[in-house]
Design an enzyme around this catalytic site. Structure first.
Site, mmCIF file in Angstrom:
data_model
loop_
_atom_site.group_PDB
_atom_site.id
_atom_site.type_symbol
_atom_site.label_atom_id
_atom_site.label_comp_id
_atom_site.label_asym_id
_atom_site.label_seq_id
_atom_site.Cartn_x
_atom_site.Cartn_y
_atom_site.Cartn_z
ATOM 1 N N HIS A 81 0.551 1.439 5.427
ATOM 2 C CA HIS A 81 1.323 1.034 6.119
ATOM 3 C C HIS A 81 2.038 2.350 6.793
ATOM 4 O O HIS A 81 3.520 2.651 7.000
ATOM 5 C CB HIS A 81 2.070 1.408 4.686
ATOM 6 C CG HIS A 81 1.846 -0.430 4.143
ATOM 7 N ND1 HIS A 81 1.978 -0.330 2.540
ATOM 8 C CD2 HIS A 81 0.895 -0.806 4.267
ATOM 9 C CE1 HIS A 81 1.344 -1.509 2.140
ATOM 10 N NE2 HIS A 81 0.539 -1.401 3.428
ATOM 11 N N GLY A 99 -2.927 3.677 -9.133
ATOM 12 C CA GLY A 99 -1.534 3.098 -8.960
ATOM 13 C C GLY A 99 -0.793 2.005 -7.820
ATOM 14 O O GLY A 99 0.056 2.667 -7.578
HETATM 15 N N1 APR Z 1 -0.146 6.646 -12.244
HETATM 16 C C1 APR Z 1 -0.978 5.447 -11.806
HETATM 17 N N2 APR Z 1 -0.110 4.104 -11.397
HETATM 18 C C2 APR Z 1 0.921 4.480 -12.033
HETATM 19 C C3 APR Z 1 2.139 5.980 -12.742
HETATM 20 C C4 APR Z 1 0.927 6.386 -12.103
HETATM 21 N N3 APR Z 1 1.037 8.292 -13.531
HETATM 22 N N4 APR Z 1 2.954 5.593 -12.711
HETATM 23 C C5 APR Z 1 3.434 3.687 -12.431
HETATM 24 N N5 APR Z 1 1.822 3.163 -11.536
HETATM 25 C C6 APR Z 1 2.031 2.330 -11.628
HETATM 26 C C7 APR Z 1 2.839 1.412 -11.206
HETATM 27 O O1 APR Z 1 2.263 0.618 -12.992
HETATM 28 C C8 APR Z 1 2.171 -0.347 -10.487
HETATM 29 O O2 APR Z 1 1.157 -0.721 -10.620
HETATM 30 O O3 APR Z 1 1.469 2.439 -9.530
HETATM 31 C C9 APR Z 1 1.879 1.426 -9.283
HETATM 32 C C10 APR Z 1 3.014 0.881 -8.288
HETATM 33 O O4 APR Z 1 3.232 0.027 -7.665
HETATM 34 P P1 APR Z 1 3.978 -0.080 -6.406
HETATM 35 O O5 APR Z 1 5.683 0.548 -6.960
HETATM 36 O O6 APR Z 1 4.666 -1.762 -6.411
HETATM 37 O O7 APR Z 1 3.378 -0.066 -5.479
HETATM 38 P P2 APR Z 1 2.844 -0.581 -4.508
HETATM 39 O O8 APR Z 1 2.406 -0.983 -5.292
HETATM 40 O O9 APR Z 1 1.959 1.364 -3.745
HETATM 41 O O10 APR Z 1 3.529 -0.690 -3.247
HETATM 42 C C11 APR Z 1 2.949 -1.817 -2.089
HETATM 43 O O11 APR Z 1 5.251 -1.956 -1.347
HETATM 44 O O12 APR Z 1 7.052 -1.797 -0.381
HETATM 45 C C12 APR Z 1 5.837 -1.822 -0.572
HETATM 46 O O13 APR Z 1 5.399 -0.509 1.454
HETATM 47 C C13 APR Z 1 6.167 -0.545 0.430
HETATM 48 O O14 APR Z 1 3.459 0.556 0.222
HETATM 49 C C14 APR Z 1 4.732 0.372 -0.715
HETATM 50 C C15 APR Z 1 3.913 -1.285 -1.070
#
Ligand code: APR
Length: 231
Positions: A107, A174
């Site tokens: 991204h 995550g």
């Molecule tokens: N350790 C591991 N995982 C964690 C922690 C932690 N301490 N805290 C939260 N999480 C988890 C949450 O439970 C969730 O499943 O991290 C995940 C974050 O999910 P999102 O916020 O949706 O992030 P992500 O999946 O990376 O988003 C994907 O969305 O908006 C876009 O471009 C942005 O790259 C990003 C994409």
């Protein structure tokens, strides 16, 4: 003997314990405080480029203030024993700073800017981008980020899929696995591959639940356990 290969497929959660917000968590998620359509789309850029630049300038400052955590560090350390590739949806540079050497940023990258008329003109960017900051061809610079509504680079997706198809172990850390097409990449693992998912919350996925070993822990706790088992 040939080294085994591991792909780490990471999302915002791997950087949460470094103090960087995830996107979709109930009250702390970044998308609860900003509207995607205001800051993270080509339309937002046309309508209000200053707001978009401010959003990413702030995120760049937060990223610079953050430090890699033990999960990033253990991923990097595993390079001493395995062929490791990191495929990340994150735009921060914490995997780099922890010492990982092969990272595919699906991204984009906060620490880079790029030209708005020639997407191949990409620059290192450690400070804020302002209106009237120009590329060498004279057009406005923008963050080197793939916005909603923009295409990911095909070559990066293909490369990531190739590594996933060839790996012995794939570790998802995550990510809510909600954003297409990145969320489909881990599904390319083959039968021989051990698939592990580290997340403190339950993540809905379509990876074939029988084959996924879930470590319901934070990135650091999960990586500590995994590291002990792998070494
Ligand atoms: N350790 C591991 N995982 C964690 C922690 C932690 N301490 N805290 C939260 N999480 C988890 C949450 O439970 C969730 O499943 O991290 C995940 C974050 O999910 P999102 O916020 O949706 O992030 P992500 O999946 O990376 O988003 C994907 O969305 O908006 C876009 O471009 C942005 O790259 C990003 C994409």
């Amino acid at each position: 003997m040939k080294r085994k290969s591991i792909v780490f497929f990471t999302g915002a959660g791997v950087s949460a314990e470094s103090g960087l917000q995830t996107f979709r968590e109930s009250k702390d998620g970044l998308w609860n405080n900003y509207k995607i359509e205001d800051v993270c789309t080509p339309q937002a850029w046309l309508k209000n480029p200053s707001l978009v630049l401010d959003f990413y300038n702030l995120r760049r400052e937060q990223c610079k203030a953050a430090k890699p955590n033990k999960a990033h560090e253990l991923i990097a350390l595993l390079e001493q024993f395995y062929n490791v590739v990191v495929v990340t949806q994150n735009v921060d540079d914490l995997h780099e700073r922890a010492g990982s050497s092969k990272i595919i940023h699906l991204h984009g990258e906060l620490m880079k800017s790029r030209s708005t008329i020639d997407s191949k003109l990409i620059y290192k960017c450690t400070e804020s981008i302002h209106l009237n900051d120009k590329c060498q061809k004279g057009s406005q610079l923008r963050p080197h980020i793939v916005w909603f509504g923009e295409m990911l680079e095909d070559s990066k997706i293909d490369e990531a899929i190739r590594y996933v198809m060839e790996c012995d172990i794939c570790v998802i850390i995550g990510t809510s696995l909600q954003v297409y097409p990145a969320n489909e990449i881990p599904s390319y693992v083959t039968e021989k591959c051990q698939l592990i998912l580290i997340d403190p919350n339950s993540v809905s996925h379509s990876l074939g639940s029988k084959r996924v070993k879930v470590l319901q822990q934070t990135a650091i706790g999960g990586m500590e356990e995994l590291f002990r088992n792998l070494i």
